[in-house]
Enzyme design. Structure first.
Site, mmCIF file in Angstrom:
data_model
loop_
_atom_site.group_PDB
_atom_site.id
_atom_site.type_symbol
_atom_site.label_atom_id
_atom_site.label_comp_id
_atom_site.label_asym_id
_atom_site.label_seq_id
_atom_site.Cartn_x
_atom_site.Cartn_y
_atom_site.Cartn_z
ATOM 1 C CE1 TYR A 69 -3.229 -2.778 -0.119
ATOM 2 C CE2 TYR A 69 -3.802 -2.364 2.168
ATOM 3 C CZ TYR A 69 -3.991 -3.071 0.990
ATOM 4 O OH TYR A 69 -4.943 -4.053 0.931
HETATM 5 N N1 LIG Z 1 -6.884 -8.277 0.195
HETATM 6 C C1 LIG Z 1 -7.004 -7.565 -0.895
HETATM 7 O O1 LIG Z 1 -6.644 -7.988 -2.005
HETATM 8 C C2 LIG Z 1 -7.569 -6.174 -0.805
HETATM 9 C C3 LIG Z 1 -7.892 -5.478 -1.974
HETATM 10 C C4 LIG Z 1 -8.422 -4.200 -1.858
HETATM 11 C C5 LIG Z 1 -8.607 -3.640 -0.605
HETATM 12 N N2 LIG Z 1 -8.263 -4.331 0.535
HETATM 13 C C6 LIG Z 1 -8.463 -3.741 1.876
HETATM 14 O O2 LIG Z 1 -9.826 -3.364 2.001
HETATM 15 C C7 LIG Z 1 -9.929 -1.973 2.308
HETATM 16 C C8 LIG Z 1 -11.184 -1.407 1.675
HETATM 17 O O3 LIG Z 1 -11.172 -1.703 0.275
HETATM 18 P P1 LIG Z 1 -11.618 -0.632 -0.798
HETATM 19 O O4 LIG Z 1 -10.814 0.591 -0.600
HETATM 20 O O5 LIG Z 1 -11.624 -1.269 -2.140
HETATM 21 O O6 LIG Z 1 -13.115 -0.353 -0.271
HETATM 22 P P2 LIG Z 1 -14.364 0.385 -0.900
HETATM 23 O O7 LIG Z 1 -15.178 0.776 0.288
HETATM 24 O O8 LIG Z 1 -15.012 -0.443 -1.932
HETATM 25 O O9 LIG Z 1 -13.787 1.683 -1.616
HETATM 26 C C9 LIG Z 1 -13.247 2.734 -0.873
HETATM 27 C C10 LIG Z 1 -13.267 4.009 -1.719
HETATM 28 O O10 LIG Z 1 -14.617 4.388 -1.941
HETATM 29 C C11 LIG Z 1 -14.775 5.789 -1.734
HETATM 30 N N3 LIG Z 1 -15.602 5.919 -0.525
HETATM 31 C C12 LIG Z 1 -15.487 5.256 0.650
HETATM 32 N N4 LIG Z 1 -16.443 5.620 1.515
HETATM 33 C C13 LIG Z 1 -17.188 6.550 0.887
HETATM 34 C C14 LIG Z 1 -18.320 7.309 1.274
HETATM 35 N N5 LIG Z 1 -18.880 7.172 2.476
HETATM 36 N N6 LIG Z 1 -18.855 8.178 0.379
HETATM 37 C C15 LIG Z 1 -18.298 8.315 -0.839
HETATM 38 N N7 LIG Z 1 -17.217 7.640 -1.272
HETATM 39 C C16 LIG Z 1 -16.661 6.751 -0.408
HETATM 40 C C17 LIG Z 1 -13.352 6.355 -1.556
HETATM 41 O O11 LIG Z 1 -12.782 6.652 -2.822
HETATM 42 P P3 LIG Z 1 -12.976 8.073 -3.558
HETATM 43 O O12 LIG Z 1 -13.411 9.058 -2.528
HETATM 44 O O13 LIG Z 1 -11.713 8.433 -4.187
HETATM 45 O O14 LIG Z 1 -14.050 7.784 -4.573
HETATM 46 C C18 LIG Z 1 -12.608 5.160 -0.992
HETATM 47 O O15 LIG Z 1 -11.237 5.210 -1.236
HETATM 48 C C19 LIG Z 1 -8.611 -1.377 1.815
HETATM 49 O O16 LIG Z 1 -8.270 -0.169 2.464
HETATM 50 C C20 LIG Z 1 -7.641 -2.494 2.134
HETATM 51 O O17 LIG Z 1 -7.254 -2.430 3.494
HETATM 52 C C21 LIG Z 1 -7.773 -5.592 0.451
#
Ligand SMILES: NC(=O)c1ccc[n+]([C@@H]2O[C@H](COP(=O)([O-])OP(=O)(O)OC[C@H]3O[C@@H](n4cnc5c(N)ncnc54)[C@H](OP(=O)(O)O)[C@@H]3O)[C@@H](O)[C@H]2O)c1
Length: 359
Positions: A60
């Site tokens: 990350y």
């Molecule tokens: N094991 C794996 O392969 C893997 C892969 C991916 C992630 N992860 C883990 O899972 C966590 C979450 O994954 P993800 O980031 O993909 O989750 P997600 O909740 O699908 O996407 C998060 C993104 O959505 C937007 N967002 C989040 N909350 C919001 C809200 N309340 N209102 C409006 N926009 C919002 C933000 O981006 P914008 O504001 O830029 O739109 C944020 O960066 C990561 O931080 C990581 O720790 C693991």
């Protein structure tokens, strides 16, 4: 439900909050994400509410996310031992070095030492295999991880994004060798990605592994800022990374938005409450780039979707699963004669297929 409603992770004694704080957004190094200051404020807000589970990875922001967490914890004496800190190995941060990443013994040990240095700690609570490598023998990775557990540098082992067959094989090898078990899985799981329901989640339930869904908002598609009727710019930093929703996606997105307005809450809360309530899920990984996003996401903890809303969401997002999941769902009931299992699962009697005598 507060963040302090801790629950055991898989068949283990480790207790985690219902939401785990994701840190993929910590640092602006890749052109999206939060500044180190905002990231530390988000981490503080999560911990101050009793959240105890933090997820990161060596890759990350190329290690910067771990540095940010390490700096924050160094300034909060006593906090390190109170939290469940997970990080991951796999991605090669040393291009040109063939052993710089992956799950080989040399690479695993070196990646952990570098993560510990960045995190300013001498152990991680969960060390995750980030992705699947079809080359390295499972025994090599599992034995290296077990050695790290014995050395006191790792408390528990998790797998992420590994096929069900390879996870089940590895878990079985670890069990019969007496090595550290795989207690949890990280899987992509949301209203826009439900194919994990075919093999991975049933496997996790059967083998005593907790599930941490990642991407629960499908990178923000389910956060309320998208709708098929909306025109104009979307408040996101991720478009270059994940593109825009498809027409199929919009059927689900519009339904989530409708349910949110009927329930008097945000779309993000609906999408997160749905995933957290799914069978097999232990702790949903929430990702917030800004403090207001964190607040909106945490409000999902207070939301219980009505059965009608759940049904509507289940229906519009119903996945087409790979063989034999659907076949088995249809046929399994034919093997039962009613009653319940010892833990109370109903096993209804099948309908009589025909009235012919049985020879
Ligand atoms: N094991 C794996 O392969 C893997 C892969 C991916 C992630 N992860 C883990 O899972 C966590 C979450 O994954 P993800 O980031 O993909 O989750 P997600 O909740 O699908 O996407 C998060 C993104 O959505 C937007 N967002 C989040 N909350 C919001 C809200 N309340 N209102 C409006 N926009 C919002 C933000 O981006 P914008 O504001 O830029 O739109 C944020 O960066 C990561 O931080 C990581 O720790 C693991």
């Amino acid at each position: 439900m507060p963040l302090t409603s801790y629950v055991t992770l898989g068949r283990s004694g480790l207790r985690v909050s219902p939401f785990t704080l994701g840190t993929m957004t910590f640092g602006e190094d890749l052109g999206w994400g939060s500044s180190p200051e905002e990231a530390k404020a988000i981490l503080a807000a999560y911990l101050d509410r009793g959240g105890n589970s933090v997820d990161t990875a060596n890759v990350y922001t190329n290690g910067h996310a771990e540095v940010i967490i390490g700096e924050y914890l160094a300034g909060r004496p006593g906090m390190r031992d109170r939290i469940v800190l997970g990080t991951k190995f796999f991605w090669n941060l040393h291009l040109g070095d063939p052993n710089g990443g992956g799950p080989g013994r040399k690479a695993v040990i070196q990646q952990l030492d570098n993560s510990l240095r960045r995190l300013q700690t001498d152990y991680v609570d969960i060390y995750w295999l980030h992705n699947f490598d079809p080359v390295t023998p499972a025994e090599e990775t599992l034995r290296a991880l077990d050695d790290l557990v014995t050395a006191g540098k790792v408390r528990y082992v998790g797998f992420s994004d590994v096929p069900a067959w390879a996870t089940a094989e590895a878990a079985t090898i670890a069990r019969f060798r007496g090595w550290a078990p795989i207690i949890a899985l990280q899987l992509e799981y949301s209203l826009l990605e439900r194919t994990t329901e075919g093999e991975l989640i049933p496997m996790a339930q059967a083998m005593g592994m907790g599930v941490l869904p990642w991407g629960p908002l499908k990178s923000g598609f389910l956060s309320g800022k998208y709708s098929s009727a909306a025109t104009g710019d979307v408040d996101t930093t991720r478009t270059a990374l994940v593109g825009t929703p498809s027409q199929e996606d919009y059927r689900v997105i519009d339904t989530v938005n409708e349910v949110a307005s009927e329930a008097g809450t945000s779309a993000a809360a609906v999408a997160l409450a749905w995933v957290q309530a799914r069978p097999g899920v232990t702790s949903t990984l929430i990702g917030a780039r800004r403090m207001d996003q964190l607040e909106a996401n945490l409000s999902a903890l207070d939301l219980t979707l009505s059965p009608e809303h759940q049904e509507r969401l289940n229906e519009v997002s119903a996945p087409r699963l790979n063989f034999p999941a659907e076949n088995n769902a249809n046929l399994a009931r034919l093997a039962h004669n009613g009653g319940t299992t010892v833990d109370g699962l109903a096993t209804p009697a099948p309908p009589r297929l025909h009235e012919a005598p049985v020879y």
